[in-house]
Design a protein around this motif. Structure first.
Motif: not given
Length: 178
Positions: A71-100
């Protein structure tokens, strides 16, 4: 339904008339902000087995509350894109310091992980690489990737424990220091 105006004070709980019997907002009328206290929990499921908990001054914990095996949690990033082509991103996690306070490069995305399709998806193909991005100036760019075939590509030097260093480039150099 009627209209409620002003601020309402609820002393115990605000509940629906039945389990799974009411929604907060609609597809046309969404609420704006949600304010939760330190240590607040959000429960998911009829048995409340998945929890999202605020850890004061630290972050958020996602937990599967069932103590049974596997029993473990699962976090799934899902795209709604119905036609995945080469170089399409399925999910992204970014790290940023926007208030720097330094601004400019300091507020750009400094690192990221992306799932990127390696070709057009089909009934027999979902080849995807993981792209790892880092930055030293400007927006983060790919510095390492793991292909669907298990090939690891690194830009720069790989350094291991005990002084093992492998330089990757036009020539391969291996140094082992013990």
């Amino acid at each position: 339904g009627g209209t409620l105006t002003g601020t309402w004070n609820v002393t115990t709980a605000l509940t629906p008339d039945a389990s799974d019997g009411a929604a907060l907002g609609t597809t046309a009328l969404e609420f704006s902000d949600l304010f939760l206290a330190d240590g607040a929990l959000i429960y998911f499921g009829d048995d409340q087995e998945i929890t999202l908990t605020h850890v004061a001054d630290t972050g958020i914990n996602l937990k599967h509350a069932d103590s049974g095996d596997d029993k473990y949690p699962t976090l799934t990033l899902q795209t709604g894109d119905t036609d995945i082509a080469s170089a399409d991103k399925l999910g992204v996690i970014n790290f940023q310091a926007p208030d720097e306070g330094a601004g400019t490069d300091a507020i750009l995305v400094a690192a990221g992980i992306e799932a990127v399709s390696e070709g057009d998806f089909s009934s027999s193909n979902n080849a995807t690489k993981l792209s790892f991005k880092t930055a030293s100036t400007a927006v983060a760019a790919e510095t390492m990737s793991l292909s669907s075939g298990g090939n690891l590509t690194v830009t720069g030097t790989i350094t291991g424990s005990h002084g093992v260093s492998i330089a990757i480039g036009k020539a391969l150099a291996v140094a082992m220091l013990f």
